[in-house]
Design an enzyme around this catalytic site. Structure first.
Site, PDB file in Angstrom:
ATOM      1  CG  ASP A   8      -2.025  -1.099   1.030  1.00  0.00           C
ATOM      2  OD1 ASP A   8      -2.959  -0.879   0.250  1.00  0.00           O
ATOM      3  OD2 ASP A   8      -1.907  -2.163   1.673  1.00  0.00           O
ATOM      4  CG  ASP A  49      -3.810  -0.960  -3.458  1.00  0.00           C
ATOM      5  OD1 ASP A  49      -4.115  -1.424  -4.573  1.00  0.00           O
ATOM      6  OD2 ASP A  49      -4.662  -0.694  -2.585  1.00  0.00           O
ATOM      7  CG  ASN A  84      -8.335  -2.065  -4.168  1.00  0.00           C
ATOM      8  OD1 ASN A  84      -7.365  -2.299  -3.439  1.00  0.00           O
ATOM      9  ND2 ASN A  84      -9.152  -1.062  -3.916  1.00  0.00           N
ATOM     10  CG  HIS A  85      -6.048   1.827  -5.211  1.00  0.00           C
ATOM     11  ND1 HIS A  85      -6.443   3.137  -5.347  1.00  0.00           N
ATOM     12  CD2 HIS A  85      -6.687   1.363  -4.111  1.00  0.00           C
ATOM     13  CE1 HIS A  85      -7.281   3.455  -4.374  1.00  0.00           C
ATOM     14  NE2 HIS A  85      -7.443   2.391  -3.611  1.00  0.00           N
ATOM     15  CG  HIS A 161      -4.614  -5.880  -2.004  1.00  0.00           C
ATOM     16  ND1 HIS A 161      -3.584  -5.054  -1.577  1.00  0.00           N
ATOM     17  CD2 HIS A 161      -5.659  -5.055  -2.259  1.00  0.00           C
ATOM     18  CE1 HIS A 161      -3.993  -3.806  -1.591  1.00  0.00           C
ATOM     19  NE2 HIS A 161      -5.266  -3.774  -1.998  1.00  0.00           N
ATOM     20  CG  HIS A 190      -7.807  -3.971   0.655  1.00  0.00           C
ATOM     21  ND1 HIS A 190      -7.883  -3.006  -0.319  1.00  0.00           N
ATOM     22  CD2 HIS A 190      -9.097  -4.284   0.962  1.00  0.00           C
ATOM     23  CE1 HIS A 190      -9.153  -2.750  -0.592  1.00  0.00           C
ATOM     24  NE2 HIS A 190      -9.908  -3.501   0.173  1.00  0.00           N
ATOM     25  CG  HIS A 192      -4.263   2.177   3.972  1.00  0.00           C
ATOM     26  ND1 HIS A 192      -4.526   3.368   3.331  1.00  0.00           N
ATOM     27  CD2 HIS A 192      -4.191   1.236   2.989  1.00  0.00           C
ATOM     28  CE1 HIS A 192      -4.615   3.159   2.026  1.00  0.00           C
ATOM     29  NE2 HIS A 192      -4.428   1.869   1.799  1.00  0.00           N
TER      30      HIS A 192
END
Length: 372
Positions: A8, A49, A84-85, A161, A190, A192
């Site tokens: 992340d 991410d 996902n990002h 994730h 995922h 944070h």
């Protein structure tokens, strides 16, 4: 044998739409890289991410390349899954990791059709990339194959994730018990906030490495308690939660939940901001203040913060009116992110609808085809 677990980074994210915050996120990532090189682990695992967007800006790609090339130069391979990002919402668009792999070669190992790799003929590393809720059954199939393929190895790591219960009990996609029970380290992304939990009678460790910078004001309290950075693990001997240690990086100061109801509160807050001017970076301030002190306070701290969000308190009505430097779009994006929604999709749809874009339905259709 040591490894680093990171996740992340969200390279390219512009909190409050500020260049300074985008650069903060690059600097935190590169600080992690420098600390990793000092440690010289055998390999790095990354739980997704890396980027804020599947179409990252040039500076984000440059930052990622700079950091990962440093690892390559030191012969430190990195095992990386898509979060996902990182995943494009349209099937017609390529994934950003393709460019990285062309330059980094075999020092960057990803998990597409191939759900596992083996480091040095000794450590089995499985990886399941982010999927939406409706595709979780396919993930269970992947986990079964990963578990089967890992049987001949004693040292095992699994990357994922997703939101997992009980870490996110209100909105989760999987349970801790869904994961194989004989892996040493379950390495999550995922979420944070950092988290470490012994499972399987202490024989395994379930982990979220957390983000490498403060992506939302909702993360500030956890940052002050648990820090930001990455985890360092040691597989040399018997592995348990004591084999993991935190390695921290320093983030920009956030002052939040400040209540200024009188002259004494006013003075203390200004002094706190003045004391932080010796730091390399100006702080970010969230505070509430009574109406009669607002104007003088706002003027006095004008040059003491990078960004401020001030709420005027009406003590009679016990309500507050937010006076800040954000545009409606910035507040909307931060709200979406705090709700753990897909910022890119929701905000993209919002802009298309505002502009009466005829492609709005196609945009939604592409998104759901790619995710459900």
């Amino acid at each position: 044998m040591q490894f680093v677990h990171m996740a992340d980074n969200h390279l390219g994210y512009r909190q409050y739409n500020l260049d300074e915050r985008e650069n903060d996120i690059y600097e935190s990532f590169l600080e992690c890289i420098d600390k990793i090189i000092e440690i010289r682990p055998d390999f790095v695992i990354h739980s997704g991410d890396l980027f804020e967007s599947p179409q990252p800006p040039v500076n984000a790609i440059r930052c990622a390349m700079e950091g990962l090339l440093k690892l390559k130069e030191k012969n430190i391979p990195i095992y990386l899954i898509h979060g996902n990002h990182d995943i494009p919402k349209s099937q017609q668009k390529g994934k950003p990791f393709g460019l990285l792999k062309k330059i980094l070669g075999n020092s960057l190992l990803t998990f597409g059709k191939n759900k596992s790799h083996v480091f040095n003929n000794e450590v089995f590393i499985g990886g399941i990339e982010y999927v939406s809720q409706n595709k979780i059954p396919k993930t269970y199939e992947d986990l079964e194959k990963i578990n089967s393929d890992s049987k001949n190895y004693k040292k095992k790591i699994l990357l994922f994730h997703q939101s997992v219960n009980p870490f996110i009990p209100q909105s989760f996609e999987m349970q801790v018990t869904d994961f194989p029970d004989d892996f040493n380290y379950i390495a999550g992304g995922h979420i944070h906030q950092r988290a470490l939990k012994p499972i399987n009678d202490g024989n395994s460790v379930f982990s979220y490495a957390g983000s490498t910078d403060i992506m939302s004001v909702s993360e500030v309290k956890d940052y002050k308690k648990n820090g930001k950075g990455f985890y360092l693990g040691d597989l040399s001997g018997d592995f348990d939660i004591n084999s993991i240690q935190k390695i921290d990086v320093e983030c920009r100061n956030f002052l939040i939940d400040k209540k200024i109801k009188n002259e004494n509160d006013y003075k203390k807050t200004v002094e706190e901001l003045q004391n932080l001017q010796s730091e390399k970076k100006k702080p970010i301030l969230y505070c509430d203040i009574v109406e009669n002190l607002f104007n003088s306070f706002n003027d006095e701290i004008a040059n003491l913060t990078l960004y401020k969000r001030i709420s005027r308190i009406d003590e009679n009505l016990e309500e507050s009116l937010i006076i800040n430097e954000s545009s409606i779009e910035e507040i909307f994006q931060e709200y979406i992110k705090n709700k753990e929604m897909d910022v890119n999709f929701v905000y993209g749809l919002y802009k298309k609808l505002l502009e009466n874009d005829e492609d709005s339905l196609l945009y939604v259709n592409d998104y759901f085809k790619g995710n459900y």
